[in-house]
Design a protein around this motif. Structure first.
Motif, PDB file in Angstrom:
ATOM      1  N   GLN A   1      -8.152   5.219   6.095  1.00 14.79           N
ATOM      2  CA  GLN A   1      -6.742   4.957   6.381  1.00 14.79           C
ATOM      3  C   GLN A   1      -6.371   3.502   6.130  1.00 14.79           C
ATOM      4  O   GLN A   1      -5.294   3.215   5.620  1.00 14.79           O
ATOM      5  CB  GLN A   1      -6.442   5.309   7.842  1.00 14.79           C
ATOM      6  CG  GLN A   1      -6.256   6.788   8.068  1.00 14.79           C
ATOM      7  CD  GLN A   1      -4.935   7.088   8.733  1.00 14.79           C
ATOM      8  OE1 GLN A   1      -4.502   6.399   9.629  1.00 14.79           O
ATOM      9  NE2 GLN A   1      -4.280   8.134   8.275  1.00 14.79           N
TER      10      GLN A   1
ATOM     11  N   GLY B   1      -6.105   2.746   2.567  1.00 11.53           N
ATOM     12  CA  GLY B   1      -4.821   3.268   2.108  1.00 11.53           C
ATOM     13  C   GLY B   1      -3.658   2.391   2.531  1.00 11.53           C
ATOM     14  O   GLY B   1      -2.677   2.246   1.810  1.00 11.53           O
TER      15      GLY B   1
ATOM     16  N   GLU C   1      -2.943  -0.327   0.170  1.00 15.84           N
ATOM     17  CA  GLU C   1      -2.167   0.159  -0.966  1.00 15.84           C
ATOM     18  C   GLU C   1      -0.679   0.203  -0.624  1.00 15.84           C
ATOM     19  O   GLU C   1       0.165  -0.212  -1.411  1.00 15.84           O
ATOM     20  CB  GLU C   1      -2.638   1.566  -1.333  1.00 15.84           C
ATOM     21  CG  GLU C   1      -3.424   1.654  -2.617  1.00 15.84           C
ATOM     22  CD  GLU C   1      -3.767   3.098  -2.915  1.00 15.84           C
ATOM     23  OE1 GLU C   1      -3.350   3.566  -3.969  1.00 15.84           O
ATOM     24  OE2 GLU C   1      -4.422   3.756  -2.094  1.00 15.84           O
ATOM     25  N   ILE C   2      -0.386   0.724   0.557  1.00 18.28           N
ATOM     26  CA  ILE C   2       1.006   0.846   0.993  1.00 18.28           C
ATOM     27  C   ILE C   2       1.679  -0.522   1.012  1.00 18.28           C
ATOM     28  O   ILE C   2       2.810  -0.687   0.572  1.00 18.28           O
ATOM     29  CB  ILE C   2       1.081   1.492   2.396  1.00 18.28           C
ATOM     30  CG1 ILE C   2       0.559   2.930   2.347  1.00 18.28           C
ATOM     31  CG2 ILE C   2       2.509   1.474   2.914  1.00 18.28           C
ATOM     32  CD1 ILE C   2       0.490   3.617   3.704  1.00 18.28           C
TER      33      ILE C   2
ATOM     34  N   GLY D   1       8.378   5.109  -1.190  1.00 16.98           N
ATOM     35  CA  GLY D   1       6.938   5.331  -1.253  1.00 16.98           C
ATOM     36  C   GLY D   1       6.235   4.867   0.004  1.00 16.98           C
ATOM     37  O   GLY D   1       5.346   5.532   0.519  1.00 16.98           O
ATOM     38  N   ARG D   2       6.644   3.745   0.524  1.00 14.91           N
ATOM     39  CA  ARG D   2       6.026   3.218   1.740  1.00 14.91           C
ATOM     40  C   ARG D   2       6.256   4.157   2.915  1.00 14.91           C
ATOM     41  O   ARG D   2       5.362   4.423   3.711  1.00 14.91           O
ATOM     42  CB  ARG D   2       6.594   1.829   2.066  1.00 14.91           C
ATOM     43  CG  ARG D   2       6.328   0.805   0.989  1.00 14.91           C
ATOM     44  CD  ARG D   2       5.646  -0.440   1.521  1.00 14.91           C
ATOM     45  NE  ARG D   2       6.292  -1.036   2.682  1.00 14.91           N
ATOM     46  CZ  ARG D   2       7.298  -1.890   2.621  1.00 14.91           C
ATOM     47  NH1 ARG D   2       7.779  -2.228   1.451  1.00 14.91           N
ATOM     48  NH2 ARG D   2       7.797  -2.394   3.709  1.00 14.91           N
TER      49      ARG D   2
ATOM     50  N   ARG E   1       4.041   7.365   2.396  1.00 14.13           N
ATOM     51  CA  ARG E   1       2.610   7.150   2.671  1.00 14.13           C
ATOM     52  C   ARG E   1       2.354   6.910   4.155  1.00 14.13           C
ATOM     53  O   ARG E   1       1.370   7.374   4.703  1.00 14.13           O
ATOM     54  CB  ARG E   1       2.104   5.948   1.875  1.00 14.13           C
ATOM     55  CG  ARG E   1       2.313   6.058   0.400  1.00 14.13           C
ATOM     56  CD  ARG E   1       1.212   6.868  -0.234  1.00 14.13           C
ATOM     57  NE  ARG E   1       1.242   6.730  -1.677  1.00 14.13           N
ATOM     58  CZ  ARG E   1       0.257   6.179  -2.386  1.00 14.13           C
ATOM     59  NH1 ARG E   1      -0.812   5.731  -1.786  1.00 14.13           N
ATOM     60  NH2 ARG E   1       0.346   6.103  -3.687  1.00 14.13           N
ATOM     61  N   SER E   2       3.236   6.154   4.781  1.00 14.01           N
ATOM     62  CA  SER E   2       3.065   5.887   6.211  1.00 14.01           C
ATOM     63  C   SER E   2       3.183   7.175   7.008  1.00 14.01           C
ATOM     64  O   SER E   2       2.427   7.409   7.949  1.00 14.01           O
ATOM     65  CB  SER E   2       4.111   4.891   6.696  1.00 14.01           C
ATOM     66  OG  SER E   2       3.988   3.675   5.978  1.00 14.01           O
TER      67      SER E   2
ATOM     68  N   ALA F   1       2.529  10.194   5.845  1.00 16.35           N
ATOM     69  CA  ALA F   1       1.337  10.985   5.541  1.00 16.35           C
ATOM     70  C   ALA F   1       0.167  10.539   6.413  1.00 16.35           C
ATOM     71  O   ALA F   1      -0.613  11.359   6.912  1.00 16.35           O
ATOM     72  CB  ALA F   1       0.982  10.865   4.063  1.00 16.35           C
TER      73      ALA F   1
ATOM     74  N   ARG G   1       1.288  12.341   0.486  1.00 19.66           N
ATOM     75  CA  ARG G   1       0.206  11.361   0.442  1.00 19.66           C
ATOM     76  C   ARG G   1       0.165  10.641  -0.901  1.00 19.66           C
ATOM     77  O   ARG G   1      -0.156   9.464  -0.985  1.00 19.66           O
ATOM     78  CB  ARG G   1      -1.120  12.094   0.685  1.00 19.66           C
ATOM     79  CG  ARG G   1      -2.192  11.256   1.309  1.00 19.66           C
ATOM     80  CD  ARG G   1      -3.399  12.101   1.641  1.00 19.66           C
ATOM     81  NE  ARG G   1      -3.452  12.503   3.025  1.00 19.66           N
ATOM     82  CZ  ARG G   1      -3.859  13.692   3.443  1.00 19.66           C
ATOM     83  NH1 ARG G   1      -4.216  14.615   2.575  1.00 19.66           N
ATOM     84  NH2 ARG G   1      -3.914  13.966   4.724  1.00 19.66           N
TER      85      ARG G   1
ATOM     86  N   GLN H   1       2.677   7.415  -6.897  1.00 20.19           N
ATOM     87  CA  GLN H   1       1.720   7.181  -7.976  1.00 20.19           C
ATOM     88  C   GLN H   1       2.164   7.954  -9.207  1.00 20.19           C
ATOM     89  O   GLN H   1       2.550   9.100  -9.102  1.00 20.19           O
ATOM     90  CB  GLN H   1       0.323   7.691  -7.621  1.00 20.19           C
ATOM     91  CG  GLN H   1      -0.156   7.315  -6.265  1.00 20.19           C
ATOM     92  CD  GLN H   1      -1.508   7.932  -5.991  1.00 20.19           C
ATOM     93  OE1 GLN H   1      -1.704   9.134  -6.091  1.00 20.19           O
ATOM     94  NE2 GLN H   1      -2.456   7.099  -5.629  1.00 20.19           N
TER      95      GLN H   1
END
Length: 241
Positions: free
Chosen positions: A152, A155, A158-159, A167-168, A171-172, A174, A236, A240
DNA sequence: GCATTAACACGTA
DNA sequence: TACGTGTTAATGC
């Protein structure tokens, strides 16, 4: 509203009560233990209700408990040298944290604060070590826990580098729906758009916009006071390619 | 441009 | 009633 002047740790202990049967049933690792181990854990576990804004752990305080979220939402953060708080992660129901500090018998390295009224369970350091020293199932759980959380945090880096706000948020979200780390969440995550904004580092208005976009893409369903996940895999991987 | 704060109306628990 | 949501307007980097 939350003018808690006295150190929280002592108050929390005096406010604690025993687990209900339902609460115990919701704790995943308890079920893996052998009978005597489970008895020991159950007799040690305490539950406390914290109100919004209340601190469970403060940086530098000696670790006394391993914590788990029964209900509600917590935030793990630190204060920078400039005094600007940096949020690392949110902790929804089913999440357990602090084992790293408890294992090393050190002081907490993060602040843990309730984003809203929450119910939190605590296992004492003594009981934690008792389990670590004898229980294979408990060790398996802790190993898996550390492993998943390492993933996590990778990941999360990456966020942070992602510039796209949608996107942020995706992902957060997810991350909060992680079935192993947060089994208590299920398909519906109870979180307000304001709280999500605190976790992601965006305004409520921008979070709202992102949620609408994710809903239009069929990844989530926005509900009153929460978010339902429809496609965790795509959520998730959002952003990308 | 893009995100933020402020402000408002509206719906829900 | 208190809170969460959706939206718009003004402002900042």
């Amino acid at each position: 509203m939350n003018a808690t002047r006295t150190p929280p740790s002592q108050r929390l202990v005096t406010r604690a009560r025993a687990l209900t049967v339902d609460e115990a049933a919701g704790i995943a690792w308890l079920g893996a233990l052998q009978h005597d181990e489970r008895e020991r854990a159950l007799s040690d576990l305490k539950v406390v209700q914290v109100s919004a804004g209340e601190l469970l752990c403060r940086v530098g305080r000696p670790a006394t408990y391993w914590f788990g979220v029964i209900d509600g939402l917590l935030k793990m953060s630190n204060d920078t040298a400039m005094g600007i708080p940096i949020t690392f992660t949110g902790i929804p129901p089913g999440g357990w944290f602090g084992e790293g500090t408890v294992i090393k018998r050190e002081a907490y390295r993060y602040n843990i604060q309730a984003l809203r009224k929450s119910v939190v369970a605590g296992l004492s350091v003594e009981a934690f070590h008792w389990l670590i020293e004898r229980s294979i199932p408990f060790n398996r759980f802790i190993t898996q826990q550390l492993n998943e959380r390492l993933g996590q945090f990778i990941g999360a880096r990456e966020i942070d580098r992602m510039t796209d706000a949608d996107g942020r948020v995706a992902r957060s979200l997810a991350a909060l729906f992680h079935p192993v780390l947060y089994p208590g969440v299920g398909g519906l995550l109870r979180i307000t758009q304001l709280e999500l904004g605190y976790l992601v580092g965006l305004s409520r208005q921008r979070v709202n916009e992102a949620l609408q976009a994710l809903q239009a893409a069929g990844l989530i369903a926005v509900e009153y006071g929460g978010v339902r996940v429809l496609d965790l895999e795509r959520l998730r991987g959002f952003g990308q390619s």
